[in-house]
Design a protein around this motif. Structure first.
Motif, PDB file in Angstrom:
ATOM      1  N   MET A 377       1.000  -1.284   0.086  1.00  0.00           N
ATOM      2  CA  MET A 377      -0.106  -0.083   0.109  1.00  0.00           C
ATOM      3  C   MET A 377       0.786   1.335   0.066  1.00  0.00           C
ATOM      4  O   MET A 377       0.483   1.980  -0.642  1.00  0.00           O
ATOM      5  N   GLU A 378       1.990   1.236   0.776  1.00  0.00           N
ATOM      6  CA  GLU A 378       2.678   2.311   0.745  1.00  0.00           C
ATOM      7  C   GLU A 378       3.426   2.660  -0.616  1.00  0.00           C
ATOM      8  O   GLU A 378       3.549   3.730  -0.906  1.00  0.00           O
ATOM      9  N   ILE A 379       3.943   1.739  -0.943  1.00  0.00           N
ATOM     10  CA  ILE A 379       4.488   1.707  -2.446  1.00  0.00           C
ATOM     11  C   ILE A 379       3.516   2.326  -3.460  1.00  0.00           C
ATOM     12  O   ILE A 379       3.748   3.108  -4.161  1.00  0.00           O
ATOM     13  N   ALA A 380       2.028   2.144  -3.448  1.00  0.00           N
ATOM     14  CA  ALA A 380       1.195   2.543  -4.218  1.00  0.00           C
ATOM     15  C   ALA A 380       0.967   4.114  -3.974  1.00  0.00           C
ATOM     16  O   ALA A 380       0.937   4.818  -4.966  1.00  0.00           O
ATOM     17  N   PHE A 381       1.088   4.467  -2.608  1.00  0.00           N
ATOM     18  CA  PHE A 381       0.800   6.092  -2.440  1.00  0.00           C
ATOM     19  C   PHE A 381       2.206   6.741  -2.977  1.00  0.00           C
ATOM     20  O   PHE A 381       2.006   7.827  -3.640  1.00  0.00           O
ATOM     21  N   HIS A 382       3.620   6.304  -2.872  1.00  0.00           N
ATOM     22  CA  HIS A 382       4.807   6.770  -3.448  1.00  0.00           C
ATOM     23  C   HIS A 382       4.420   6.797  -4.959  1.00  0.00           C
ATOM     24  O   HIS A 382       5.014   7.825  -5.542  1.00  0.00           O
ATOM     25  N   GLU A 383       4.102   5.754  -5.580  1.00  0.00           N
ATOM     26  CA  GLU A 383       4.018   5.664  -7.109  1.00  0.00           C
ATOM     27  C   GLU A 383       2.878   6.653  -7.480  1.00  0.00           C
ATOM     28  O   GLU A 383       2.938   7.273  -8.316  1.00  0.00           O
ATOM     29  N   ALA A 384       1.672   6.884  -6.907  1.00  0.00           N
ATOM     30  CA  ALA A 384       0.715   7.950  -7.180  1.00  0.00           C
ATOM     31  C   ALA A 384       1.424   9.298  -7.138  1.00  0.00           C
ATOM     32  O   ALA A 384       0.888  10.173  -8.005  1.00  0.00           O
ATOM     33  N   ALA A 385       2.372   9.406  -6.089  1.00  0.00           N
ATOM     34  CA  ALA A 385       2.604  10.877  -5.926  1.00  0.00           C
ATOM     35  C   ALA A 385       3.890  11.067  -6.910  1.00  0.00           C
ATOM     36  O   ALA A 385       3.971  12.432  -7.305  1.00  0.00           O
ATOM     37  N   ARG A 386       4.451  10.243  -7.508  1.00  0.00           N
ATOM     38  CA  ARG A 386       5.517  10.405  -8.201  1.00  0.00           C
ATOM     39  C   ARG A 386       5.008  11.028  -9.484  1.00  0.00           C
ATOM     40  O   ARG A 386       4.060  10.854 -10.322  1.00  0.00           O
ATOM     41  N   GLY A 387       5.632  12.311  -9.838  1.00  0.00           N
ATOM     42  CA  GLY A 387       5.176  13.148 -11.128  1.00  0.00           C
ATOM     43  C   GLY A 387       4.270  14.058 -10.834  1.00  0.00           C
ATOM     44  O   GLY A 387       3.801  15.062 -11.479  1.00  0.00           O
ATOM     45  N   GLN A 388       3.855  14.153  -9.519  1.00  0.00           N
ATOM     46  CA  GLN A 388       2.779  15.333  -8.957  1.00  0.00           C
ATOM     47  C   GLN A 388       3.730  16.398  -8.507  1.00  0.00           C
ATOM     48  O   GLN A 388       3.938  16.246  -7.314  1.00  0.00           O
ATOM     49  N   ASP A 389       3.597  17.470  -9.200  1.00  0.00           N
ATOM     50  CA  ASP A 389       4.327  18.759  -8.746  1.00  0.00           C
ATOM     51  C   ASP A 389       4.007  19.253  -7.599  1.00  0.00           C
ATOM     52  O   ASP A 389       2.587  19.442  -7.291  1.00  0.00           O
ATOM     53  N   GLY A 390       5.033  19.569  -6.530  1.00  0.00           N
ATOM     54  CA  GLY A 390       4.526  20.231  -5.246  1.00  0.00           C
ATOM     55  C   GLY A 390       3.781  19.354  -4.415  1.00  0.00           C
ATOM     56  O   GLY A 390       3.603  19.884  -3.182  1.00  0.00           O
ATOM     57  N   LEU A 391       3.387  17.836  -4.676  1.00  0.00           N
ATOM     58  CA  LEU A 391       2.718  17.263  -3.761  1.00  0.00           C
ATOM     59  C   LEU A 391       3.744  16.788  -2.456  1.00  0.00           C
ATOM     60  O   LEU A 391       2.979  17.008  -1.240  1.00  0.00           O
TER      61      LEU A 391
END
Length: 862
Positions: A377-391
């Protein structure tokens, strides 16, 4: 942390292990010596499951030498030597040697591939030997070894934990439990239980541990279940049994006819050596030795073909059985889904559930996760945040001051960050009910949260609550319950459905194959996935329902459902048995040790290649290399195509032996000279064998392949209707050849030229039978898109031309005086055979409608 070399172990580490008394007391500190490890390996044997039925090259050679056609070739060679004809004797013996070499090599190569697969699948282990860590093959681990394991390791054997640091293991392959199991070392005055043990075949998902091996091989938990699997009798391959039966039947008839020919020829003509050659020729002409060739080659090449779509065949007979599969039972996780978590939904109080990224919620999820994520689940959060500027602005520069781990008392975890401006920020995530309690959510607001949780669960999501706080320094020093958290909302994760699954399930529906999803997930999650995949979810069984139903009622209920939820691995065996009682041909997927009995009991057991255990792979007939459901459906289509092509080849085999046997018997009945000698039969086999092994094998799939129901599994491959059709074709060919032979004899054609015309007329008829038994629908013509067929026709043409100009070849075949017009006559016989077969509607392809329902049903009606 791992136990370093020379570091003393915990007191009395064997208190609950039941170790041998001869185990040295200093083992935990420095491990076994190399000499002691070698002694124990010799005493206990390798750490692995015994592999049955492994054939060496000697066994393969002995099995090959038993083939009747090979015996006849050898007898013919000896007879020619006795007659003084060394050339023909050498040619026949060369044919025999070539056949043996090819067969032995093919079988030996298959055994080597399976052995390489077993070695590739075997885990490796880090152990202490002579006081130093070293990595060894998993099968070399012995009792008393000290295992050093860390995140991502596959545990090589059962072991008692000596030291553990935040160690968790995935034991779903053994127990079916999907959640990671927390492990710890021995505790004072506490009885040893499974939380202090590591089990072979399971996976370390987090942390490290040092453990002492207590059981290997068949003595381990996996090994004991493997022994149970070995006690379940696998269903013998029906196709193999049918082939053996028909070969024995035809072989007995051929032997009786051959003996009769030898006796009649010897008494009537007085030459017993020539009588022996005539008997050998008629035996070679009548024995359908191509049946085992077709079965072996088609299934071996079929194994190669399905490997290209991601399915490894451990037992080739299962490829043919795939074509009859009526029910396909599949796991959800990793088979229908991608076996990875992905963020699927966001919800804030007062708003809708959305799939588009909510930066505040995702930032909180990342902030509450480990910096170096290992949890899915934590890997999924990091992958979703990748490429999101300023997140993650601020988090990148912040310092992680403190973590609040998950505990039984508080099902939430949090991280305390010191921001660059000097303040503190806490991000928390956990079970929604726990987060609501920590944040003081109550009344109508709590009811709104519960509605959102239910709605997200209905969509198949795993849900976490999120919260945030900006505590003062004094508050940051207290426990999580004392920090003033503010509820942010919910974030949902799901295991995405594979893109190919809906189309694959639709293909199964068109082919009248029932797909049943079996999962341990919650009913709501199961319904959501089923809906997305295209399965009917209106009727659903649970594991509790299965326990409450009797065997007969369970069989009936299973045929009305497509989804089984909250199922335990051990219930799969009961599901398989219930479906088989109903008359279904069952394909079952599985990956765990507890799945192995069901895999072996199923008609087609399919193990997962990436996440499956050795026990599951040994029990299964097929292994999915990429754990992809679409590969199973592609393999079913290939299984149907292989079965269709086997039937075409068999129709040809039955047909082709009739004209050959007729020309071998005709001289005995009419007083004509012998037309076919063993050398002629051997040369004909050089056409017949490639046709059976190559030409029919590459035939394209029928257009209705996946639009017709599975064939009746109880129908015989060699139905009397199909045999009759084939014999009618052969009888037509034999009548044409006999008429031509008698006409040429009446015309006074000399013996050697007559032999040549009849030999090439027979070759032409053989080629015509090949064409007649391919699928020839309207507009197809002779359709030479089949490359092996084009090569075969070209080779026959070159051989015929060579017989006109090469004197030694004519002498070998005893066909002097052959002219071009004779070859044209032979070709005309083949053309007449094709035309007559079309007019009379003979031939496997011509007699079968394009959209026939079920071949076996047609056979029963015929």
């Amino acid at each position: 942390m791992l136990l370093a070399a020379g570091e003393p172990g915990p007191p009395n580490p064997t208190a609950c292990a039941g170790f041998d008394a001869d185990m040295p007391p200093d083992i935990p500190a420095k491990g076994l010596t190399s000499e002691e490890a070698a002694r124990r390996l010799g005493q206990d044997g390798p750490n692995g499951l015994p592999v049955a039925n492994r054939r060496g090259i000697g066994i393969i050679l002995v099995e090959t030498m038993r083939e009747p056609m090979l015996s006849l070739l050898l007898m013919g060679g000896v007879a020619y030597y006795l007659l003084g004809d060394r050339l023909e004797a050498t040619v026949l013996l060369a044919f025999a040697t070539f056949s043996v070499a090819i067969t032995v090599w093919q079988n030996y190569r298959t055994e080597r591939i399976l052995s390489a697969l077993r070695d590739l699948a075997a885990p490796r282990a880090m152990v202490l030997r002579d006081g130093k860590p070293c990595r060894i093959a998993g099968h070399e681990v012995v009792r008393g070894d000290v295992l050093l394991v860390e995140t991502g390791d596959r545990i090589a054997a059962d072991a008692e934990i000596l030291v553990a640091d935040r160690c968790e293991t995935d034991e779903s392959l053994l127990s079916g439990e999907s959640l990671a199991i927390s492990k710890h070392g021995p505790m004072p005055s506490t009885a040893c239980d499974d939380s202090q043990r590591l089990f072979g075949g399971t996976l370390v998902t987090q942390g490290t541990a040092t453990a002492l091996v207590i059981a290997t091989g068949v003595e381990s938990a996996i090994g004991r279940i493997g022994a149970t699997v070995a006690g379940i009798d696998a269903t013998p391959p029906r196709l193999t049994l049918e082939t053996r039966r028909i070969v024995r039947f035809c072989g007995l008839g051929a032997a009786m006819v051959a003996v009769a020919v030898i006796l009649l020829f010897g008494f009537l003509r007085g030459s017993w050596l020539e009588a022996l050659l005539a008997g050998i020729a008629i035996g070679m002409a009548m024995i359908p030795e191509e049946f085992p060739v077709v079965l072996t080659i088609f299934l071996a090449v079929g194994a190669w073909r399905i490997a290209k779509v991601g399915v490894l065949a451990r037992r080739a007979a299962a490829i043919e059985t795939l074509g009859a599969a009526t029910v396909l039972c599949v796991d959800k996780t990793g088979t229908l889904t991608e076996n990875r978590m992905a963020v699927a939904g966001y919800w804030r109080p007062g708003g809708p559930i959305v799939a588009t990224c909510d930066p505040a919620l995702l930032r909180a999820a990342v902030g509450a996760s480990a910096v170096l994520a290992t949890d899915a689940m934590e890997i999924a959060f990091h992958e979703a945040a990748r490429g999101q500027d300023g997140l993650t602005d601020g988090l990148d520069g912040a310092r992680l001051e403190r973590s609040f781990p998950l505990s039984e008392a508080c099902l939430a975890m949090a991280n305390l960050w010191q921001e660059t401006a000097g303040g503190y920020c806490v991000y928390a995530k956990g079970a929604p009910e726990t987060v609501m309690t920590l944040c003081g959510v109550a009344g109508d607001e709590r009811e709104a949260w519960r509605h959102a949780i239910e709605a997200m669960a209905e969509r198949g999501m795993r849900i976490l609550g999120l919260a945030v706080a900006h505590p003062r320094a004094v508050e940051a020093e207290s426990g999580l319950q004392q920090i003033p958290l503010v509820a942010l909302g919910l974030i949902g994760l799901s295991d995405p459905l594979r893109e190919t699954v809906p189309a694959a399930i639709a293909s199964c529906r068109r082919a009248a194959i029932k797909v049943m999803m079996i999962t341990g997930d919650h009913v709501a999650t199961a319904r959501s996935i089923a809906r997305t995949a295209g399965l009917a979810d209106s009727l659903l069984l649970t594991g509790a329902d299965i326990d409450s139903l009797g065997d007969d009622l369970l069989s009936e209920r299973l045929m009305a459902v497509d989804v089984v939820a909250r199922a335990r691995p051990e219930q799969k065996l009961r599901i398989v048995e219930a479906l088989k009682r109903h008359g279904e041909v069952v394909a079952m997927t599985g990956d765990g040790v507890n799945d192995a009995p069901a895999l072996k009991a199923a008609d087609i057991g399919v193990a997962m290649g990436k996440r499956g255990t050795d026990v599951a792979r040994e029990a299964a007939a097929l292994v999915l290399l990429e754990d992809d459901f679409g590969a199973i459906v592609a393999a079913i289509a290939l299984g149907r195509r292989i079965y269709d092509n086997i039937r075409k080849a068999i129709g040809f085999i039955f047909a082709v032996h009739v004209p050959i046997a007729t020309l071998a018997l005709l001289p005995l009945l009419t007083g004509l000279p012998i037309l076919l000698a063993p050398i002629h039969i051997a040369l004909l086999e050089m056409i017949i064998d490639p046709a059976c092994a190559l030409v029919f094998e590459v035939e394209a799939a029928e257009p209705d392949l996946m639009r017709r129901p599975p064939r009746d599994p109880g129908a015989r491959l060699f139905s009397w209707r199909r045999i009759r059709m084939s014999v009618e074709q052969g009888g037509l060919a034999a009548a044409l050849l006999a008429a031509l032979c008698l006409a040429l004899d009446i015309a006074g054609i000399e013996e050697s030229r007559l032999r040549g015309i009849m030999f090439f007329s027979l070759v032409s008829v053989v080629l015509a039978l090949i064409l007649n038994n391919r699928r020839l629908t309207a507009g197809d013509g002779l359709r030479l898109g089949n490359r092996p067929l084009a090569i075969l026709l070209g080779g026959v043409g070159l051989f015929a031309a060579a017989c006109l100009v090469v004197m030694p070849l004519r002498q070998l075949l005893q066909i002097h005086g052959l002219a071009a017009v004779d070859l044209m006559t032979a070709a005309a016989v083949g053309g007449a055979m094709i035309a007559a077969a079309r007019i009379l509607g003979l031939g496997a392809g011509l007699s079968r409608p394009l959209t026939a329902p079920r071949d076996a049903l047609c056979d029963r009606q015929g």
